[in-house]
Enzyme design. Structure first.
Site, PDB file in Angstrom:
ATOM      1  CG  HIS A  89      -1.832  -1.113   1.405  1.00 49.74           C
ATOM      2  ND1 HIS A  89      -2.873  -1.386   0.544  1.00 49.74           N
ATOM      3  CD2 HIS A  89      -1.906  -2.071   2.361  1.00 49.74           C
ATOM      4  CE1 HIS A  89      -3.544  -2.443   0.956  1.00 49.74           C
ATOM      5  NE2 HIS A  89      -2.986  -2.889   2.051  1.00 49.74           N
ATOM      6  CG  ASP A  90       1.754   3.006   3.637  1.00 45.93           C
ATOM      7  OD1 ASP A  90       1.955   2.804   4.844  1.00 45.93           O
ATOM      8  OD2 ASP A  90       0.638   3.358   3.182  1.00 45.93           O
TER       9      ASP A  90
END
Ligand code: RIB
Ligand code: CA
Length: 317
Positions: free
Chosen positions: A243-244
């Site tokens: 995600h990040d």
């Protein structure tokens, strides 16, 4: 070169994103601000120092808000481990004596914007948006000088990962997200719709463990085990969504992404749909300051991620 602040709640994927960002010479990361999210803000701050130590780097770390604007903090320790780094910090901890900025995260953000009228400022936001919202509330005029906010959050045409309608970063502080999305600051959102298009598998991490020679290899592999186990229990797959790190990928390679300009609103009051991000992506809104990433060339991103973070060429992972 534009100055970048990483606002983060490390967090396993935050840690990989920070390593990715700080290993790329095309990004000038000025400082880190920490926020309560995956873990409490004290732990987010200690984990930020641990990650910097693994990289052999020193950067200013400013401690942010300990609670969301309205709701009680709900962490994600079940997924990221009690310490936020896969319950590994007993092995990697060194934070005794680590120093933190005297300014709060919001003050640090405002201070950099104030001092950087020539170079420009970008915020990479990897956790709940509490600090950014705090800075906007304190000085909305100054914050309008920010060139770009790029954040991980939301879910538009897929289920959430906290409730059926809400993604964690927005769920934890929906009021902050509403403030940021309506601030008029140019904002790019990477929701689950696109971040769930990129993942690493346990097999790939085993190749990293045997083939990579970066100093932080042991750390980066160890912290992922807990989340992989949780994922396996839940889905049967030993994998980790990046995600990040994908937020950093967008900043570095925006052409790998498809975006849609949209007016994005956030449900802040309903107990049923709290944190839901709402936008009609069928009707792009050309005059909006917000755009939503809906697609990514996953393999091109992964090639750069593995090369930059682990020094591995395609075919080695
Ligand atoms: O929903 C995923 C997001 O929530 C990621 O930023 C993860 O680190 C957690 O903060
Ligand atoms: Ca995060």
């Amino acid at each position: 070169m534009m100055k970048t602040i990483i606002d983060t709640d490390p967090g396993i994927d935050d840690a990989l994103a920070i390593i990715y960002a700080l290993s790329h010479e095309d990004l000038s990361v000025h400082s880190i601000t920490t926020v309560a999210g995956n873990v409490d803000v004290e732990r987010s701050s200690q984990n930020s120092q641990i990650i910097l130590h693994q990289l052999g780097l020193t950067l200013p770390v400013s401690v942010g808000q300990s609670q969301p604007i309205c709701y009680e903090l709900q962490t994600a320790r079940h997924f990221h481990g009690q310490d936020g780094l896969g319950n590994t910090t007993s092995e990697f901890d060194f934070t005794a004596g680590a120093e933190y900025g005297i300014s709060s995260a919001a003050e640090s953000i405002l201070g950099l914007v104030h001092d950087s009228s020539d170079s420009g400022v970008r915020l990479i936001c990897l956790g709940p948006l509490t600090n950014v919202a705090q800075a906007i509330l304190e000085n909305p005029k100054l914050m309008k000088r920010i060139d770009q906010i790029v954040l991980m959050g939301g879910a538009f045409e897929c289920y959430g990962n906290v409730t059926p309608t809400a993604e964690f970063n927005i769920y934890v502080d929906p009021h902050a997200a509403e403030i940021v999305f309506s601030s008029g600051i140019p904002t790019t959102i990477l929701p689950l719709d696109v971040t769930q298009q990129v993942e690493i598998s346990a097999n790939q991490l085993e190749k990293v463990a045997t083939k990579s020679s970066v100093p932080w290899k042991q750390f980066a592999c160890s912290i992922t085990h807990h989340s992989m186990n949780v994922h396996q229990l839940k889905t049967g797959n030993r994998r980790l969504y990046l995600h990040d790190p994908l937020v950093v990928g967008y900043v570095l390679y925006p052409d790998l992404f498809k975006t849609i300009k949209a007016d994005v609103r956030v449900e802040t009051g309903s107990s049923l749909t709290r944190g839901m991000t709402v936008a009609d992506l069928r009707q792009p809104s050309d005059n909006s300051n917000v755009q939503v990433c809906v697609k990514v060339k996953s393999q091109s991103f992964l090639n750069d991620f593995f090369s930059t973070v682990f020094g591995l060429a395609q075919g080695d992972f």
